[in-house]
Design a protein around this motif. Structure first.
Motif: not given
Lengths: 456, 456
Positions: A221-229, A231-241, B235-239, B300-304
């Motif tokens: 944790g902290g050094v490895a990429i987390n696919p859920i994060r 994916l969440s960024r992808v989904i969050a980006s699909l709509h604007d405010d 989740i996308a906003s946490l980092h 410190p980290t934040c992971e899903v």
């Protein structure tokens, strides 16, 4: 008058018609789950037997997926085709059902009697309204006032993979003067409606992978990429405010409403507060510069239908997962091109991927939106028949759902589709505790009898 | 010399020691899942029986959750306590295991023999290294060179809810001169290590709800809020884009490394390319202005850890779900306050919620980070013993994982903890196909024998 006798017969035969529907509802014909393939087959058999009892030359026709049921009944008058689907949605989350989804029953509610069970409204109850109208007509008159083709599908809830090839192979057999489709609803649960505008549907399943295996979040944790994060960024980006979809080119081919249609829709005085309030919501959440009716009928959408990744059981597991997945679908309008949007969506996802992540896609159906021309006399006749039965003027409406079959009738068979249905907004189709009002079933059968009389 | 005889005994008894470990591994003591409560109980019984066979006065001690195993052995010399845990992580995704996780076996691999099965490394294999060292010592000398207390937990993988109350209630019984803890690893799989810096852990489960029920995305898509979209935005906003965590106040109490520790860590020449490469990754994904070793030991980290919502089965279902859920955890360092961070996280989520959405939280453990002072002579002695066994200088290292027990020994029992373990980076703890090298097991037992000799 002959119609009155048919309507009386429908009234007196209602208990037996409900028993027949209950039999069909007991067959768990979930088309999307291979574990229920046998049940789909049994539902088709049941329909073949029932149609045969009306003198229809009906048979189960194989496809690479679930079978079609096709039947013909000779007769004088125009050639009408009737389409419905005998497959149903999955039932999860099962724990939210108050009873077995496939053990239907008649329930008294404060809004009247309902038939409760998966498929009661979508689409077994609806398709049986037409078959029961034919049964009553035949019982009174000995024959129907038209030539009839029945065309019942078993893959509507799983993207209809066999439909287009089957229609193309059997176009001469299926082509007719008018295709009646019963898979839609009343407007606001009280106004009979003919749907003339349907959204298209594009389904995508995406899988984002990072590490080769699930990792311990303490160690990595902290050094490895987390696919859920990711994916969440992808989904969050699909709509604007403002609720607008950000995929490049997404709005190409999205038309503005004609002044005439806009005026007609304003006349409907859609009660969005009640529509949303019925499901615990208050604020229209789509494009903020559009009316609620536009949001559901004439504007495209992007929705996440499911998401999963990592540990989802009881308790806690400090895993850093190897992958995360989502099912995402788009409702399309006007001339939006599903295949172009699919490609642009996939490119957007690829462009957002950080180093060390990969993505794979699985497509789930891609159909354009469709619009029906309503200038043929049959539409006026059907509208009047519906108005007579429900004692409210029938409306031409849009529909947020996707019924690709309407476009296929137009494009493959050159047959005009007419979409008439009797579902209500609170039927909970695709949800736990689906129901169909006994009123919808009863007046639906009567509506079809009136439409048959009006069209012939 | 007496140590040599013990080491010889360990070598000759290794096959029997492995058989004993296999017995313990066959008990599926998954503590986080209530369905395995009986198995946890059986694992405790097994340990009581095994310790009793060494003459330890051992018993299963009830807690509101899974039992503790506590045992005492009188002896001359210092009073040492040994801590390990007999519970294991869940095994899903089960289909990624190459064999039954609870049917362990010895396998030959290109890196030597391994013991394959859930818990082989974390922590059954590790805790048995100490018990086997005691067994060999007793077989050779008839008694141990110290007074010994065994303290074995069954809830370590599920947040240790009973641990602190039990330690407080039994503080006089458990207090000792030094607490040996075997739940850590070698540095880079080859250098023996004493862990002196542990991250804390805060777990949160969040549930975002929108509509009262699952909706049909055709009917409501575009106008109804989608909880998966809302959760994804949270989740996308946490980092931020540089990998920094955005929760207000999150970095309060996070210390910078001392010059001395920074120099020592640089001397370790951590091979992050191999560390990441072993799991299919290449790029350190944390705070971009930190070294990889800082990312996993001192930042410190934040992971899903898990996410789910909507339809996740085969095929496609165009549902607009009523809720979406995630398990999120934080690794903490220095003086970060878990309860303040929990509150600030929850407030951030509440502040992001759109109208019509609600959120509920469930907390899953909240422990501060801990650091051990290493100036006592026992640390030098143990370090030398480890260096002798592994023929590589032992190191004082950090650990990205969270072993709250270390802090509890310090704070509740005023007993200094010493964390020594023999796990390797590729043990796949918390993942499918967990293993423990036979080398770790064998040399681990020998290491404890050397440490016992050095401390007494």
């Amino acid at each position: 008058m002959s119609l009155d006798a048919v309507l009386s017969r429908i009234d007196s035969d209602l208990p037996a018609a409900m028993d027949r529907l209950m039999e069909l509802l007991r067959i768990p014909s979930i088309s999307t789950d291979p574990a229920f393939a046998d049940a789909c087959d049994r539902a088709a058999d049941w329909l073949v037997a029932d149609l045969s009892s009306l003198g229809v030359k009906a048979e189960k026709r194989p496809t690479p997926g679930h079978p079609m049921v096709v039947g013909h009944l000779d007769g004088d008058g125009p050639h009408l085709l009737f389409y419905g689907h005998y497959d149903v949605q999955p039932v999860d989350p099962l724990d939210l059902w108050h009873r077995d989804p496939f053990d239907p029953q008649i329930e008294d509610t404060n809004k009247g009697q309902v038939i409760r069970g998966r498929g009661a409204s979508d689409d077994k109850g609806q398709l049986m309204t037409f078959i029961e109208a034919c049964r009553a007509w035949k019982a009174v008159h000995g024959s129907l006032p038209c030539k009839l083709t029945f065309f019942l599908e078993g893959e509507e809830e799983s993207g209809s993979p066999s439909l287009v090839p089957f229609m193309k192979e059997n176009a001469d057999e299926l082509r007719s003067d008018l295709a009646l489709i019963c898979d839609t609803g009343l407007f606001e649960s009280k106004t009979p409606a003919i749907v003339t505008m349907l959204r298209g549907l594009l389904g995508e399943e995406i899988t984002i992978t990072g590490p080769d295996m699930d990792l311990h979040s303490g160690m990595y944790g902290g050094v490895a990429i987390n696919p859920i994060r990711v994916l969440s960024r992808v989904i969050a980006s699909l709509h604007d405010d403002a609720g607008r979809i950000t995929i490049p080119g997404f709005y190409e081919g999205v038309p503005e409403l004609s002044d005439e249609l806009e005026a007609q829709w304003q006349g409907l005085a859609f009660d969005h507060a009640t529509f949303l309030g019925d499901v615990g919501l208050s604020r229209p959440a789509g494009e903020q510069d559009r009316t609620p009716l536009e949001m559901i009928w004439s504007r495209p959408t992007c929705e996440v239908n499911g998401i999963w990744g990592g540990y989802t059981g009881d308790g806690f597991k400090t895993v850093l997962p190897a992958k995360a997945q989502a099912k995402i679908s788009f409702r399309l309008v006007g001339d939006q091109d599903p295949l172009a949007i699919r490609e642009n969506f996939r490119q957007l996802v690829r462009d957002m991927l950080p180093e060390d992540c990969e993505v794979s896609f699985a497509g789930h159906g891609a159909s354009k939106a469709s619009m029906t021309q309503t200038d043929a006399p049959s539409f006026d006749a059907a509208r009047k028949a519906l108005s007579d039965e429900w004692q409210v003027p029938a409306a031409y409406v849009g529909c947020g759902g996707s019924i690709p079959i309407a476009g296929f009738f137009q494009n493959i068979l050159e047959t005009t589709p007419m979409l008439v249905g009797f579902g209500k907004d609170d039927d909970a189709i695709h949800s736990p505790n689906e129901k169909y009002d006994v009123e919808s079933f009863h007046k639906g059968i009567r509506s079809w009898a009136r439409i048959l009389a009006a069209l012939t």
